[in-house]
Design an enzyme around this catalytic site. Structure first.
Site, PDB file in Angstrom:
ATOM      1  N   LYS A   1      44.477  53.227  29.068  1.00 27.70           N
ATOM      2  CA  LYS A   1      45.667  52.393  29.246  1.00 27.70           C
ATOM      3  C   LYS A   1      45.611  51.182  28.319  1.00 27.70           C
ATOM      4  CE  LYS A   1      46.057  49.130  32.229  1.00 27.70           C
ATOM      5  NZ  LYS A   1      46.213  48.209  33.385  1.00 27.70           N
TER       6      LYS A   1
ATOM      7  N   ARG B   1      47.927  48.406  23.602  1.00 26.50           N
ATOM      8  CA  ARG B   1      47.721  47.689  22.345  1.00 26.50           C
ATOM      9  C   ARG B   1      48.286  48.474  21.167  1.00 26.50           C
ATOM     10  NH1 ARG B   1      44.246  46.132  25.962  1.00 26.50           N
ATOM     11  NH2 ARG B   1      43.070  44.161  25.865  1.00 26.50           N
TER      12      ARG B   1
ATOM     13  N   ARG C   1      51.783  37.316  39.900  1.00 25.81           N
ATOM     14  CA  ARG C   1      50.636  37.103  39.011  1.00 25.81           C
ATOM     15  C   ARG C   1      50.966  36.028  37.976  1.00 25.81           C
ATOM     16  NH1 ARG C   1      48.287  42.982  37.442  1.00 25.81           N
ATOM     17  NH2 ARG C   1      46.595  41.648  36.591  1.00 25.81           N
TER      18      ARG C   1
ATOM     19  N   GLN D   1      43.885  39.207  28.823  1.00 24.59           N
ATOM     20  CA  GLN D   1      45.182  39.632  28.291  1.00 24.59           C
ATOM     21  C   GLN D   1      45.961  38.470  27.685  1.00 24.59           C
ATOM     22  OE1 GLN D   1      47.340  41.739  31.330  1.00 24.59           O
ATOM     23  NE2 GLN D   1      45.937  43.481  31.319  1.00 24.59           N
TER      24      GLN D   1
ATOM     25  N   SER E   1      36.104  39.131  30.578  1.00 20.28           N
ATOM     26  CA  SER E   1      36.312  40.489  30.051  1.00 20.28           C
ATOM     27  C   SER E   1      36.287  40.515  28.522  1.00 20.28           C
ATOM     28  CB  SER E   1      37.631  41.069  30.575  1.00 20.28           C
ATOM     29  OG  SER E   1      37.655  41.086  31.978  1.00 20.28           O
TER      30      SER E   1
ATOM     31  N   ASP F   1      36.985  45.569  36.065  1.00 22.19           N
ATOM     32  CA  ASP F   1      37.872  46.621  36.566  1.00 22.19           C
ATOM     33  C   ASP F   1      37.099  47.723  37.283  1.00 22.19           C
ATOM     34  OD1 ASP F   1      40.286  45.526  35.913  1.00 22.19           O
ATOM     35  OD2 ASP F   1      40.642  46.759  34.137  1.00 22.19           O
TER      36      ASP F   1
ATOM     37  N   LYS G   1      44.331  40.204  40.338  1.00 20.04           N
ATOM     38  CA  LYS G   1      44.803  41.461  39.755  1.00 20.04           C
ATOM     39  C   LYS G   1      46.012  41.948  40.551  1.00 20.04           C
ATOM     40  CE  LYS G   1      41.524  42.026  36.590  1.00 20.04           C
ATOM     41  NZ  LYS G   1      41.765  42.271  35.156  1.00 20.04           N
TER      42      LYS G   1
END
Length: 420
Positions: A10, A15, A117, A166, A191, A305, A332
């Site tokens: 994903k 991206r 979020r 992100q 991350s 994750d 999340k």
């Protein structure tokens, strides 16, 4: 040994879609992930005026999914549009960033889950770089309206990416389209392997990123259209690797080997510490369970994750499993740390939690109806525990469509083959 075919990543698919849209010419993506999140991304690109063609290609006896994107280096190809991002965080964060490079009025909204979020680090940074953003509802949350003026000015900006990488990825992806490029000074980052995916993929599309500690510099330069193959999703593979360790079986995931882009493949290293045997080649990874799972303390900040995957099988270890530095899992699709804790407690397992950690003690699962909170990772993680325990059910099994629509079928087929 059973080989399991895992759908495309994903993270890489999202991206690649943005990079393809931002590159002049036609880009072909081979074996991208088809899921609710990526469908939302494709719909968003189409709404923004990009042409995306989806089909298949057969070479010999191998048939691959193939998507062709007609890109543009000047931003969206329409000047007034509304885009609904569904539950997809990459869609809801990457596409507004892309819209800042175009000219027009672009309205973005998302599901109730995604509206909750936060986006403040990203939206604050975009505003500092010259973007015009308005929030009809709660500040720094969806819905958001982007008014593009033809080119994002760019420049130097400070970013806190301590809750989501992100935010940094969204800025990096559009950085070469900014008039002055970008220098991004990151104060906190979670991350990190996901950022490496971003920078490596940008280089594959012709854009160099200069990295100096936590400072990222990108000069104005064009992306180059190309053909790009999507590797299997390492986060999705974690469930099958966990199943092998739990059941004392051997499972191989092809096309996901030592050269993989995705940091979440490091989950197999955690399983190895717990007693499983792991073999990585350039083209595949195999996990073999040994009948023993050892307790451990592990920092999963960079592979968070996969935290629910480990949490769900932790009660089968011979000692406590403590997972640390995973605060970002609380923001999340749901508060994953608390979701894991509450479901384990209702299954009769002793669990302790803190601000950014969870400790799970050995115990015997009791039958439990798992509350997934519409979170695909909670559903898939506890499905693996259900391979060992009768009476584990899910309140929303269909939520896996977000990233792995065929998960339950693939898992059932895998178990059937393991049982001969």
């Amino acid at each position: 040994m059973v080989h399991v075919q895992i759908p495309g990543s994903k993270s890489i698919t999202a991206r690649a879609l943005l990079l393809a849209a931002a590159a002049g010419g036609q880009t072909t993506l081979v074996d991208p992930l088809l899921s609710d999140d990526t469908e939302a991304f494709v719909e968003g690109l189409r709404a923004l005026g990009y042409v995306v063609e989806q089909g298949t290609r057969t070479t010999g006896d191998v048939t691959s999914s193939v998507w062709t994107i007609h890109g543009s280096a000047t931003g969206p190809q329409v000047d007034d549009v509304s885009v609904f991002c569904r539950d997809g965080a990459t869609t809801a964060r990457f596409l507004p960033a892309l819209a800042t490079t175009g000219s027009g009025t672009f309205r973005f909204d998302a599901s109730d889950q995604m509206r909750r979020r936060p986006m403040a680090p990203l939206t604050d940074a975009l505003a500092d770089l010259g973007a015009r953003l308005e929030f009809p509802g709660e500040p720094d949350h969806h819905p958001v309206t982007v008014t593009g003026t033809g080119a994002l000015p760019g420049g130097t900006v400070t970013l806190d990416a301590g809750t989501s990488s992100q935010f940094l990825t969204a800025l990096l992806l559009v950085a070469p389209l900014a008039r002055d490029g970008m220098t991004i000074e990151v104060t906190d980052l979670v991350s990190v392997p996901y950022v490496r995916i971003t920078t490596e993929m940008m280089r594959a599309f012709g854009v160099d990123v200069e990295v100096d500690g936590r400072t990222y510099r990108v000069r104005p330069q064009p992306y180059v259209a190309r053909e790009y193959a999507i590797e299997p999703d390492a986060s999705s593979a974690s469930y099958f690797f966990a199943a092998a360790a739990l059941l004392g079986e051997s499972i191989t995931v092809p096309h996901l080997g030592a050269g993989a882009l995705q940091g979440d493949l490091a989950f197999v290293d955690v399983l190895e510490q717990m007693g499983a045997r792991v073999e990585k080649t350039e083209t595949a990874t195999t996990v073999t369970g040994t009948g023993t799972l050892r307790g451990l303390t592990v920092n999963m900040r960079d592979i968070s994750d996969t935290m629910p995957t480990l949490a769900a099988i932790a009660p089968f270890a011979d000692g406590p499993v403590r997972i640390e530095d995973v605060y970002n899992t609380r923001v999340k699709e749901c508060d994953r740390l608390e979701a894991c804790a509450s479901n384990l407690r209702r299954a009769g397992i002793h669990v302790e939690t803190g601000h950014d950690w969870i400790e799970i003690h050995p115990g015997t699962y009791q039958p439990v109806h798992v509350e997934t909170f519409r979170d695909h990772r909670i559903a898939m993680a506890f499905s693996i525990a259900g391979l060992k325990v009768d009476g584990i059910t899910l309140d929303d099994p269909a939520c896996v469509k977000k990233t792995f629509p065929t998960f339950h079928d693939v898992l059932a087929d895998t178990v059937a083959r393991l049982r001969g």
